[in-house]
Design a protein around this motif. Sequence first.
Motif, PDB file in Angstrom:
ATOM      1  N   VAL A 286       0.870  -1.176   0.000  1.00  0.00           N
ATOM      2  CA  VAL A 286       0.000   0.000   0.000  1.00  0.00           C
ATOM      3  C   VAL A 286       0.905   1.224   0.000  1.00  0.00           C
ATOM      4  N   THR A 287       0.750   2.110  -0.963  1.00  0.00           N
ATOM      5  CA  THR A 287       1.495   3.359  -0.959  1.00  0.00           C
ATOM      6  C   THR A 287       0.524   4.517  -0.721  1.00  0.00           C
ATOM      7  N   VAL A 288       1.025   5.553  -0.088  1.00  0.00           N
ATOM      8  CA  VAL A 288       0.226   6.754   0.188  1.00  0.00           C
ATOM      9  C   VAL A 288       1.012   7.960  -0.317  1.00  0.00           C
ATOM     10  N   GLY A 289       0.479   8.623  -1.327  1.00  0.00           N
ATOM     11  CA  GLY A 289       1.156   9.795  -1.890  1.00  0.00           C
ATOM     12  C   GLY A 289       2.559   9.490  -2.384  1.00  0.00           C
ATOM     13  N   ALA A 290       2.781   8.291  -2.905  1.00  0.00           N
ATOM     14  CA  ALA A 290       4.147   7.828  -3.196  1.00  0.00           C
ATOM     15  C   ALA A 290       4.632   8.325  -4.555  1.00  0.00           C
ATOM     16  N   GLN A 291       5.801   8.979  -4.549  1.00  0.00           N
ATOM     17  CA  GLN A 291       6.431   9.534  -5.745  1.00  0.00           C
ATOM     18  C   GLN A 291       7.860   9.902  -5.364  1.00  0.00           C
ATOM     19  N   PHE A 292       8.637  10.385  -6.347  1.00  0.00           N
ATOM     20  CA  PHE A 292      10.005  10.751  -6.021  1.00  0.00           C
ATOM     21  C   PHE A 292      10.318  12.195  -6.423  1.00  0.00           C
ATOM     22  N   ALA A 293       9.338  13.078  -6.237  1.00  0.00           N
ATOM     23  CA  ALA A 293       9.545  14.525  -6.238  1.00  0.00           C
ATOM     24  C   ALA A 293      10.120  15.081  -7.537  1.00  0.00           C
ATOM     25  N   TYR A 294       9.462  14.773  -8.648  1.00  0.00           N
ATOM     26  CA  TYR A 294       9.804  15.464  -9.895  1.00  0.00           C
ATOM     27  C   TYR A 294       8.985  16.744  -9.944  1.00  0.00           C
ATOM     28  N   TRP A 295       9.645  17.877 -10.064  1.00  0.00           N
ATOM     29  CA  TRP A 295       8.981  19.161  -9.839  1.00  0.00           C
ATOM     30  C   TRP A 295       7.869  19.456 -10.842  1.00  0.00           C
ATOM     31  N   ARG A 296       7.994  18.993 -12.075  1.00  0.00           N
ATOM     32  CA  ARG A 296       6.938  19.265 -13.061  1.00  0.00           C
ATOM     33  C   ARG A 296       5.643  18.523 -12.731  1.00  0.00           C
ATOM     34  N   ASP A 297       5.719  17.512 -11.858  1.00  0.00           N
ATOM     35  CA  ASP A 297       4.519  16.787 -11.449  1.00  0.00           C
ATOM     36  C   ASP A 297       3.806  17.452 -10.278  1.00  0.00           C
ATOM     37  N   TYR A 298       4.424  18.429  -9.645  1.00  0.00           N
ATOM     38  CA  TYR A 298       3.784  19.094  -8.513  1.00  0.00           C
ATOM     39  C   TYR A 298       2.465  19.734  -8.939  1.00  0.00           C
ATOM     40  N   GLN A 299       1.588  19.900  -7.976  1.00  0.00           N
ATOM     41  CA  GLN A 299       0.307  20.547  -8.227  1.00  0.00           C
ATOM     42  C   GLN A 299       0.528  21.915  -8.858  1.00  0.00           C
ATOM     43  N   ALA A 300      -0.170  22.197  -9.940  1.00  0.00           N
ATOM     44  CA  ALA A 300       0.101  23.397 -10.737  1.00  0.00           C
ATOM     45  C   ALA A 300      -0.024  24.681  -9.924  1.00  0.00           C
TER      46      ALA A 300
ATOM     47  N   ASP B  23      -5.833  16.846  -2.893  1.00  0.00           N
ATOM     48  CA  ASP B  23      -5.197  18.107  -2.511  1.00  0.00           C
ATOM     49  C   ASP B  23      -3.760  17.914  -2.032  1.00  0.00           C
ATOM     50  N   ASP B  24      -3.168  16.779  -2.368  1.00  0.00           N
ATOM     51  CA  ASP B  24      -1.759  16.528  -2.064  1.00  0.00           C
ATOM     52  C   ASP B  24      -0.920  17.182  -3.161  1.00  0.00           C
ATOM     53  N   PRO B  25      -0.159  18.228  -2.853  1.00  0.00           N
ATOM     54  CA  PRO B  25       0.580  18.928  -3.910  1.00  0.00           C
ATOM     55  C   PRO B  25       1.738  18.124  -4.475  1.00  0.00           C
ATOM     56  N   PHE B  26       2.212  17.106  -3.739  1.00  0.00           N
ATOM     57  CA  PHE B  26       3.247  16.209  -4.253  1.00  0.00           C
ATOM     58  C   PHE B  26       2.625  15.055  -5.041  1.00  0.00           C
ATOM     59  N   GLY B  27       1.545  14.489  -4.517  1.00  0.00           N
ATOM     60  CA  GLY B  27       0.991  13.248  -5.057  1.00  0.00           C
ATOM     61  C   GLY B  27      -0.071  13.463  -6.101  1.00  0.00           C
ATOM     62  N   THR B  28       0.269  14.167  -7.177  1.00  0.00           N
ATOM     63  CA  THR B  28      -0.652  14.332  -8.296  1.00  0.00           C
ATOM     64  C   THR B  28      -0.727  13.025  -9.089  1.00  0.00           C
ATOM     65  N   VAL B  29      -1.692  12.944  -9.996  1.00  0.00           N
ATOM     66  CA  VAL B  29      -1.819  11.736 -10.811  1.00  0.00           C
ATOM     67  C   VAL B  29      -0.544  11.469 -11.618  1.00  0.00           C
ATOM     68  N   PRO B  30       0.049  12.466 -12.304  1.00  0.00           N
ATOM     69  CA  PRO B  30       1.303  12.186 -13.019  1.00  0.00           C
ATOM     70  C   PRO B  30       2.416  11.692 -12.102  1.00  0.00           C
ATOM     71  N   ALA B  31       2.506  12.246 -10.888  1.00  0.00           N
ATOM     72  CA  ALA B  31       3.564  11.832  -9.958  1.00  0.00           C
ATOM     73  C   ALA B  31       3.359  10.390  -9.495  1.00  0.00           C
ATOM     74  N   ILE B  32       2.122  10.052  -9.163  1.00  0.00           N
ATOM     75  CA  ILE B  32       1.831   8.690  -8.700  1.00  0.00           C
ATOM     76  C   ILE B  32       2.091   7.691  -9.827  1.00  0.00           C
ATOM     77  N   GLU B  33       1.622   8.008 -11.022  1.00  0.00           N
ATOM     78  CA  GLU B  33       1.790   7.087 -12.143  1.00  0.00           C
ATOM     79  C   GLU B  33       3.251   6.976 -12.574  1.00  0.00           C
ATOM     80  N   ARG B  34       4.025   8.037 -12.377  1.00  0.00           N
ATOM     81  CA  ARG B  34       5.444   7.985 -12.733  1.00  0.00           C
ATOM     82  C   ARG B  34       6.146   6.901 -11.917  1.00  0.00           C
ATOM     83  N   LEU B  35       5.835   6.827 -10.618  1.00  0.00           N
ATOM     84  CA  LEU B  35       6.429   5.785  -9.790  1.00  0.00           C
ATOM     85  C   LEU B  35       5.811   4.421 -10.089  1.00  0.00           C
ATOM     86  N   LEU B  36       4.500   4.362 -10.247  1.00  0.00           N
ATOM     87  CA  LEU B  36       3.846   3.074 -10.500  1.00  0.00           C
ATOM     88  C   LEU B  36       4.388   2.398 -11.753  1.00  0.00           C
TER      89      LEU B  36
END
Length: 325
Positions: free
Chosen positions: A149-163, A241-254
């Motif tokens: 189970v991951t929660v807001g999991a990503q590795f902080a690519y800045w272009r994926d941050y909430q606009a 409303d997670d500014p790190f865990g946007t859909v692109p950020a989550i899918e990038r790690l997945l």
Amino acid sequence: MNLNDTPPRMPSTLSERSRSEPFKEPATDGHPISGFTWRHPRTDLERPVVIINAATSLRCRYYSRFADYLFANGLDVITYDYRGIGESRNGSLRGFKASWSDWGVLDFEAILRRAQREFPGQPIDVVGHSFGGCAAGLGASGAVIRRIVTVGAQFAYWRDYQASGRWRMLAKWHVVMPLVTALFGYFPGQRLGWLEDTPAGVVRDWSTPTPTYETRPSGRALGELPFSRVTAQLLAISITDDPFGTVPAIERLLAYYSNSDRTHVRIAPEDIGEKQIGHFAFFRSEYQDRLWPIALAWLQSGQLTTDTLGISPNLRFNTPPRSTT
């Protein structure tokens, strides 16, 4: 600062009802790693043992109430701190060498081996918060993991941050943070109220503005990434409303978990009667009855139902493979 992207202050003690026991475990390079174990007195080969991987530079104590909850629902649990953080810190971080890959390849791998040794024959599951979801794919023994189970999991690519807050977050985490780290030789997060004090190598991994993990400083040193060894059933939980865990950020790690069966659940705060949740609040005890059952159901059965979610079934969707470039 926006509460959604600022870590909470860590509790100084474990919750009063905690039944945990402290341990020390040598990482695969011998560095001592400390943590806590919640263990039922009787062995049950059907009972999973759950390893909780913390977010970058959060103490494992932050997850103690969530660990209590899993334990109360019949699971064994292990929490631990990565090298240089919390229970696993020993002295000054100035000049201390540690990276994201060290946290996964060396520290998490050691805890995976400990789980196999201390709970022989039991299924091994993982809960990973933020970078902790990435660390779950870096252990050489990743094939033993049954469910994640991951929660807001990503590795902080800045272009994926909430606009809406992207430029502010870019300045904070990718400009100010590395500059302060260069000045002090580590990131003095406790002094600033941003994070725990953080090793310089971890900051370099975080702040490097590249879209792939293998192009981060410690990722380049790995050569072949071990994510494909993981064949676990993986549930990714993200909050709108997670500014790190946007859909692109989550899918990038997945996308790195190419051999895992991946499911992504995206939850809006209003779905559970809240105005905001953000990146850090999932593990607060106030969400024990509204969010924690989602993770528990997956760990227990690898399945979710509308009743379990308590939200619209339209928010659950399977995540297809996606390019990491």
